[in-house]
Structure formats: structure tokens, C-alpha cells
Motif scaffolding. Structure first.
Motif, PDB file in Angstrom:
ATOM      1  N   VAL A 120      -5.596   6.552  -8.119  1.00  0.00           N
ATOM      2  CA  VAL A 120      -5.152   5.964  -6.845  1.00  0.00           C
ATOM      3  C   VAL A 120      -6.237   5.069  -6.223  1.00  0.00           C
ATOM      4  O   VAL A 120      -5.918   4.030  -5.613  1.00  0.00           O
ATOM      5  CB  VAL A 120      -4.685   7.079  -5.871  1.00  0.00           C
ATOM      6  CG1 VAL A 120      -5.825   7.959  -5.411  1.00  0.00           C
ATOM      7  CG2 VAL A 120      -3.956   6.498  -4.675  1.00  0.00           C
ATOM      8  N   HIS A 121      -7.517   5.421  -6.389  1.00  0.00           N
ATOM      9  CA  HIS A 121      -8.589   4.603  -5.802  1.00  0.00           C
ATOM     10  C   HIS A 121      -8.675   3.249  -6.500  1.00  0.00           C
ATOM     11  O   HIS A 121      -8.850   2.208  -5.848  1.00  0.00           O
ATOM     12  CB  HIS A 121      -9.931   5.343  -5.917  1.00  0.00           C
ATOM     13  CG  HIS A 121      -9.940   6.657  -5.205  1.00  0.00           C
ATOM     14  ND1 HIS A 121      -9.968   6.750  -3.841  1.00  0.00           N
ATOM     15  CD2 HIS A 121      -9.877   7.936  -5.670  1.00  0.00           C
ATOM     16  CE1 HIS A 121      -9.949   8.025  -3.479  1.00  0.00           C
ATOM     17  NE2 HIS A 121      -9.885   8.764  -4.584  1.00  0.00           N
ATOM     18  N   ILE A 144      -8.593  -4.892   4.425  1.00  0.00           N
ATOM     19  CA  ILE A 144      -7.995  -3.900   3.504  1.00  0.00           C
ATOM     20  C   ILE A 144      -8.842  -3.799   2.234  1.00  0.00           C
ATOM     21  O   ILE A 144      -9.103  -2.710   1.723  1.00  0.00           O
ATOM     22  CB  ILE A 144      -6.532  -4.302   3.168  1.00  0.00           C
ATOM     23  CG1 ILE A 144      -5.660  -4.154   4.421  1.00  0.00           C
ATOM     24  CG2 ILE A 144      -5.981  -3.456   2.023  1.00  0.00           C
ATOM     25  CD1 ILE A 144      -4.274  -4.759   4.288  1.00  0.00           C
ATOM     26  N   ALA A 151     -10.726  -0.574   0.763  1.00  0.00           N
ATOM     27  CA  ALA A 151     -10.486  -0.077  -0.599  1.00  0.00           C
ATOM     28  C   ALA A 151     -11.800   0.046  -1.365  1.00  0.00           C
ATOM     29  O   ALA A 151     -12.015   1.018  -2.103  1.00  0.00           O
ATOM     30  CB  ALA A 151      -9.515  -1.013  -1.336  1.00  0.00           C
ATOM     31  N   VAL A 205      -4.529  -3.389  -5.569  1.00  0.00           N
ATOM     32  CA  VAL A 205      -3.537  -3.843  -4.583  1.00  0.00           C
ATOM     33  C   VAL A 205      -4.212  -4.733  -3.538  1.00  0.00           C
ATOM     34  O   VAL A 205      -3.710  -5.808  -3.192  1.00  0.00           O
ATOM     35  CB  VAL A 205      -2.835  -2.638  -3.895  1.00  0.00           C
ATOM     36  CG1 VAL A 205      -1.953  -3.100  -2.742  1.00  0.00           C
ATOM     37  CG2 VAL A 205      -2.002  -1.873  -4.898  1.00  0.00           C
ATOM     38  N   ALA A 206      -5.384  -4.285  -3.063  1.00  0.00           N
ATOM     39  CA  ALA A 206      -6.106  -5.099  -2.072  1.00  0.00           C
ATOM     40  C   ALA A 206      -6.449  -6.464  -2.666  1.00  0.00           C
ATOM     41  O   ALA A 206      -6.382  -7.484  -1.968  1.00  0.00           O
ATOM     42  CB  ALA A 206      -7.371  -4.371  -1.637  1.00  0.00           C
ATOM     43  N   LEU A 238       0.840  -1.208   0.000  1.00  0.00           N
ATOM     44  CA  LEU A 238       0.000   0.000   0.000  1.00  0.00           C
ATOM     45  C   LEU A 238       0.874   1.257   0.000  1.00  0.00           C
ATOM     46  O   LEU A 238       0.577   2.234  -0.690  1.00  0.00           O
ATOM     47  CB  LEU A 238      -0.931  -0.001   1.211  1.00  0.00           C
ATOM     48  CG  LEU A 238      -2.050  -1.047   1.170  1.00  0.00           C
ATOM     49  CD1 LEU A 238      -2.730  -1.176   2.522  1.00  0.00           C
ATOM     50  CD2 LEU A 238      -3.087  -0.699   0.097  1.00  0.00           C
ATOM     51  N   HIS A 248       0.977   4.341  -2.681  1.00  0.00           N
ATOM     52  CA  HIS A 248       0.675   5.675  -2.152  1.00  0.00           C
ATOM     53  C   HIS A 248       1.766   6.666  -2.575  1.00  0.00           C
ATOM     54  O   HIS A 248       1.481   7.759  -3.075  1.00  0.00           O
ATOM     55  CB  HIS A 248       0.570   5.612  -0.626  1.00  0.00           C
ATOM     56  CG  HIS A 248       0.411   6.950   0.015  1.00  0.00           C
ATOM     57  ND1 HIS A 248      -0.783   7.639   0.009  1.00  0.00           N
ATOM     58  CD2 HIS A 248       1.314   7.761   0.639  1.00  0.00           C
ATOM     59  CE1 HIS A 248      -0.611   8.796   0.621  1.00  0.00           C
ATOM     60  NE2 HIS A 248       0.657   8.903   1.016  1.00  0.00           N
ATOM     61  N   ARG A 264      -5.805   1.110  -5.429  1.00  0.00           N
ATOM     62  CA  ARG A 264      -5.990   0.523  -4.087  1.00  0.00           C
ATOM     63  C   ARG A 264      -6.816  -0.757  -4.161  1.00  0.00           C
ATOM     64  O   ARG A 264      -6.513  -1.737  -3.478  1.00  0.00           O
ATOM     65  CB  ARG A 264      -6.699   1.540  -3.193  1.00  0.00           C
ATOM     66  CG  ARG A 264      -5.737   2.463  -2.500  1.00  0.00           C
ATOM     67  CD  ARG A 264      -6.483   3.317  -1.486  1.00  0.00           C
ATOM     68  NE  ARG A 264      -5.751   4.554  -1.261  1.00  0.00           N
ATOM     69  CZ  ARG A 264      -6.302   5.731  -1.061  1.00  0.00           C
ATOM     70  NH1 ARG A 264      -7.621   5.870  -1.068  1.00  0.00           N
ATOM     71  NH2 ARG A 264      -5.564   6.797  -0.852  1.00  0.00           N
ATOM     72  N   TYR A 319     -13.914   3.630  -2.470  1.00  0.00           N
ATOM     73  CA  TYR A 319     -13.957   3.827  -3.924  1.00  0.00           C
ATOM     74  C   TYR A 319     -15.031   4.873  -4.247  1.00  0.00           C
ATOM     75  O   TYR A 319     -16.165   4.752  -3.763  1.00  0.00           O
ATOM     76  CB  TYR A 319     -14.272   2.483  -4.606  1.00  0.00           C
ATOM     77  CG  TYR A 319     -14.081   2.499  -6.101  1.00  0.00           C
ATOM     78  CD1 TYR A 319     -12.805   2.504  -6.650  1.00  0.00           C
ATOM     79  CD2 TYR A 319     -15.175   2.527  -6.966  1.00  0.00           C
ATOM     80  CE1 TYR A 319     -12.630   2.531  -8.024  1.00  0.00           C
ATOM     81  CE2 TYR A 319     -15.006   2.551  -8.337  1.00  0.00           C
ATOM     82  CZ  TYR A 319     -13.726   2.552  -8.862  1.00  0.00           C
ATOM     83  OH  TYR A 319     -13.550   2.590 -10.215  1.00  0.00           O
TER      84      TYR A 319
END
Lengths: 261, 269
Positions: free
Chosen positions: A58-59, A128, A132, A65-66, A40, A44, A62, A136
């Protein structure tokens, strides 16, 4: 039903075994949490310098990544310990004990050790993912989220299959260390959005070594307009790799020379 | 100090590093090339989406060389995986070191240093090949002074990591297994040392705090000398911080060793 009962037995034995090394149990939880933090933190920091990466803000990143954190956590919980020990069982001839049992040896050896410490991390990973998805900015819909979770399970199965294909050559090479270490290096390609792969690297990482498919395709199907081609490619790759594992496993057993190998 | 014995041990470890050549080279190339490839592809996408020529003063070519050098630097500073001290404590094979006529930490450090030197040769070969093929990117300047200071930082880095890892490995005197703790250390070191993202891209305040920790000195500090991205004052301060950490961690390692050895049963499993 018989396999479900057997799996419940695996869970019971694994629960007892996991408390054998209590300090390591705790360290492993911290280790996986650090892995999530690094993942994360990296994205970031990256987004401090660019508004989008490979078309995602970025959202969206995330959620991606989650997604791969959840895939990793499922793998660490359900499969990883079993695949770690497999080369040693083959080389020492200890596979004999499992081949003599009246159940699928692939099922038994892939699932017998359930990592309870990683299961706690799977709960954190789920948290997480929930964060995320909740942060969103656009509405996602309950059905889409359930579909996304099912696709992540498919991504986990694909991750297991690819890992297995890196382990199974031990039947012929009798040394699993190099390929195992190579596998952990190439998993880095799962941790980046698939759109960064272009030209021959796209063919490599979305078909031959489909790390670019595992977490990216579920995220694309959740956050972007529905593309049936993406879903079809995802399903086809999971199915082909699963069949490939079964085929290579059978070929490996034919090449296995028992205790003398 | 038993110098002839350490010399012989060093030569032995040097030979051992080459014993499994295929594994040695495949492991090295697998790590270095995948790291460069994934970083290059990601940063190409970032540069394409921003339309910028450089980020934090680094062009795409600079970043490619940076990510090639990072795994090489890490291999040198991390050395021989601490030679599994925790495993030896756990299975009782630590006993043999207790009767050796040399210092335990000296023995282990020489073992690790021999591996580091092999990795340094690898680094020179691969970096030389890449520079010959692709040329020197704009942010890098390979001057004799810069190379000498980078080597000095690498050398001190091997001692710093050795001291840090020894403290953690010796927790095995009390804990049953510290494998995951060592993986955690490497992961944190890779991120906070600048292995995953150059430190110049971290926020300035966070970077100032990081410079007080050992992490940047094990990864990005030696590279800054090759990039001429460091002032004389920063270099002096960096070496001083490294020295402080080495002293502190060495004293701590000695204290843990004495406490641990008192309760070590030597039975193994």
C-alpha cells in the motif's frame, strides 16, 4: 531567452483570463480535488482485500498514485486547455493567426494558455506526493527523490505527446471528438501499475501506447533496485514520442488547408 | 401533458442518437472496453497475489461481467448529458423553451429518455454477445423477475439522475459555468455508486451510509437484481429511498427553476 520571455507573457495573460469565470475557477479546483480523493480512496479500499498488487504494497502504491496525480496536474495546468481548443482552431481556420507569428507554432499553441486554477491543484498534488513520500517506511534519499521528480516531468512530457498524437489527426479527419474522447478513456491505463500488463498488453501499454510507462517507471526507479534497462526504455520512449509529435505536427501543417478546411 | 407532442419529440431524439453512427459506437465501445480491460487486468493481478478464488463473493469472471455492465448502466441512467441546460442558460438559447407549449422539464426528460433507450438497446446487444461467447458467470442469474426489477430500477434511475443533474445545471442561472461541477458529479457518482469498485468491497459501515445517498441507485442497484444479491426487504427499501430522493430533488429543481427564471435575462453572451 526569447521563448522564456514569451512564456512569461502567456502566464500574465492566463492569470487575467482565469479570473474571468470566478465560480468555475472554484469548481475546477473542487473537481480536481475529488479526482485525487477518488484515486487515493480506490487504492485504499483495494488494499483492504489484498496485501500487494502487482508486487507493490500500500505504501508503494501511494507513491505511484501520487506520481500519476502530479503528472495529471501538470498536464491540466500546462497543456490541457491548449490541446482542448486545438481541433477547433484547425477546423475554423483560426490556426492561420498562429502560423504567421515569428515563433514555433507548436510551442505557441501547446503552451499559450496556463490554467491557474489547475496550478492550485498542482500544489495540492505536490502535497499528496510529499505525504506519500514522507509516510514511505524505507529511507529514500534526497537525490533519489529529486531524480524521481525529474522522471515525473518526463512522464508529463510523454503524457502531453500521447495526448497530442490523439489530437493531431484532426488535420486530416476534421473531427477531433472521437479521438479526444478515446484518449480520456485510455488514460485509465496510466492509473494502474505497469506490472499488471503481461504478454501483448505489455507491448501495447509500455511501447505503442505507453500509459504504463508514464508514472509506473518513475515509481519503480525510485522504490526498487536500480534497473538501467527501465531508465533506458523510459528515456527512449519519451524521446521517440516527442520526435513523433514534431513530425506529425509538420505533416499536419502541410495538410492544413487554412480557412477553407 | 401533451402526449402526441412528447411522442414526436421522443421519435426525433431517437433518430438523432443514430445520426453520427461512427462517433456513437466508437464512444460507447471505447468507454466500455477500456473499463473492462483495465479492471480485468487489475483484478487478475489481485487474484494472482492473494491466491483467492473470489473476493466479496465475486470471482474474476463475475467482476469482468460487472465491469462490462457498469458503463452500460451508467449510460442509461445518465441519459443525454442533461442536454446542456447550463449552456442554454449561458448563451440565451433557453428563451425558446419559455415559449414552447410544453413543460421545460418534460421536454428535457423525454430528450434524455430517448437517448437512454438507445443505450439500453446497446447494453442488451453487447451483454448478450458477451454472455453468448463467455457464458453466465456464477454470481449472475438472469431470471425474468430479476430482469424486470433491474429495468424498473434503471427507469427510476433515469428520473433520479435527471432531477439531480437538473439542480446542479441550473446553478448556471447564477454561476457563469458549471461544466466542472457536472464532471465532479459523474466522478463521485462513478466511485460512490460502485462503478470503480463493487460496493460489496467497501467497509460495511460506509456502505450503510452510502445506501442513504442517491449514488448506489444510479449504478450498482440495478445490477444487484441481475446478481440475485438483494433481499425483498432491501429492494423495497432501495426503491423507497430512490422515490424519496426523486421527490425531494424534483421539488428542489422546481424551486431553483422558479428562482432562476425570475432573474434570467435571456440575453446570452
Amino acid at each position: 531567452m526569447r521563448y522564456l520571455r514569451l512564456y512569461l507573457c502567456f502566464l500574465r495573460f492566463s492569470a487575467g483570463k482565469s479570473m474571468e469565470f470566478r465560480v468555475d475557477f472554484f469548481f475546477r479546483i473542487v473537481m480536481d480535488l475529488a479526482y485525487y480523493g477518488v484515486a487515493l480512496g480506490f487504492f485504499h479500499l483495494l488494499y483492504l482485500h489484498t496485501p500487494t498488487v502487482a508486487g507493490w504494497d500500500v505504501h508503494q502504491a501511494r507513491v505511484f498514485v501520487a506520481g500519476y496525480i502530479v503528472i495529471d496536474a501538470i498536464h491540466m495546468t500546462v497543456f490541457s486547455n491548449n490541446l482542448w481548443i486545438l481541433p477547433s482552431l484547425v477546423n475554423k481556420g483560426d490556426l492561420d493567426y498562429y502560423l504567421a507569428r515569428p515563433v514555433s507554432s507548436l510551442f505557441f499553441l501547446s503552451l499559450r494558455d496556463f490554467a491557474f486554477n489547475s496550478f492550485l491543484n498542482l500544489i495540492f498534488a505536490g502535497g499528496i506526493l510529499a505525504w506519500a513520500l514522507a509516510s514511505y517506511p524505507a529511507p529514500l534519499g534526497a537525490a533519489s527523490i529529486v531524480f524521481f521528480l525529474l522522471l515525473l516531468l518526463g512522464g508529463s512530457l510523454l503524457y502531453f505527446c500521447v495526448h497530442m498524437l490523439f489530437v493531431l489527426p484532426v488535420f486530416w479527419t476534421h473531427s477531433g471528438q472521437v479521438l479526444t474522447s478515446l484518449f480520456y478513456n485510455v488514460t485509465r491505463f496510466m492509473e494502474r501499475p505497469d506490472r499488471i500488463y503481461r504478454g501483448w498488453t505489455r507491448l501495447l501499454f509500455t511501447v505503442l501506447l505507453p500509459f504504463g510507462v508514464m508514472a509506473s517507471f518513475p515509481a519503480r526507479l525510485l522504490m526498487e533496485p536500480f534497473d538501467p534497462w527501465i531508465l533506458a526504455q523510459f528515456a527512449a520512449i519519451v524521446a521517440v514520442f516527442f520526435l513523433l509529435v514534431i513530425g506529425v505536427w509538420r505533416a499536419g501543417l502541410r495538410a492544413y488547408s487554412s480557412a477553407s478546411s | 401533458m401533451n402526449l402526441p407532442l412528447f411522442r414526436r419529440l421522443f421519435a426525433l431524439e431517437f433518430k438523432r442518437a443514430f445520426a453520427y453512427r461512427a462517433e456513437f459506437w466508437l464512444g460507447f465501445l471505447g468507454n466500455a472496453l477500456t473499463q473492462v480491460a483495465v479492471a480485468y487486468l487489475l483484478w487478475s493481478a489481485v487474484f494472482a497475489s492473494t491466491g483467492a478464488h473470489s473476493l466479496g463473493g465475486l470471482t474474476l469472471r463475475d467482476l469482468a461481467l460487472y465491469y462490462l455492465l457498469v458503463p452500460l448502466v451508467e449510460r442509461i441512467t445518465l441519459g443525454a448529458e442533461m442536454s446542456h441546460i447550463s449552456g442554454e442558460i449561458y448563451d440565451g438559447t433557453l428563451n425558446r423553451y419559455l415559449v414552447y407549449p410544453v413543460s421545460f422539464f418534460g421536454f428535457k426528460y423525454v430528450t434524455s429518455l430517448a437517448q437512454s433507450l438507445v443505450y439500453a438497446a446497446q447494453m442488451a446487444a453487447l451483454a448478450g454477445l458477451c454472455l453468448w461467447v463467455f457464458g453466465v458467470p456464477p454470481a449472475f442469474r438472469f431470471t425474468p423477475g430479476g430482469i424486470a426489477l433491474a429495468l424498473a430500477a434503471l427507469m427510476l434511475g433515469t428520473v433520479l439522475y435527471f432531477s439531480l443533474a437538473a439542480c446542479l445545471e441550473m446553478i448556471a442561472f447564477w454561476a457563469d459555468n458549471v461544466w466542472s461541477l457536472m464532471v465532479l458529479l459523474k466522478m463521485v457518482l462513478h466511485f460512490l455508486g460502485g462503478g470503480l469498485l463493487p460496493l460489496v468491497l467497501f467497509p460495511a459501515g460506509f456502505r450503510a451510509v452510502l445506501e442513504l445517498t442517491p449514488f448506489p441507485y444510479l449504478v450498482s442497484f440495478p445490477l444487484r437484481f441481475l446478481m440475485q444479491d438483494i433481499t425483498a426487504a432491501e429492494a423495497v427499501r432501495g426503491f423507497a429511498v430512490m422515490g424519496g430522493w426523486i421527490l425531494g430533488l424534483s421539488l428542489l429543481a422546481g424551486w431553483i427553476w422558479r428562482r432562476g427564471a425570475r432573474q434570467y435575462a435571456g440575453v446570452g453572451i
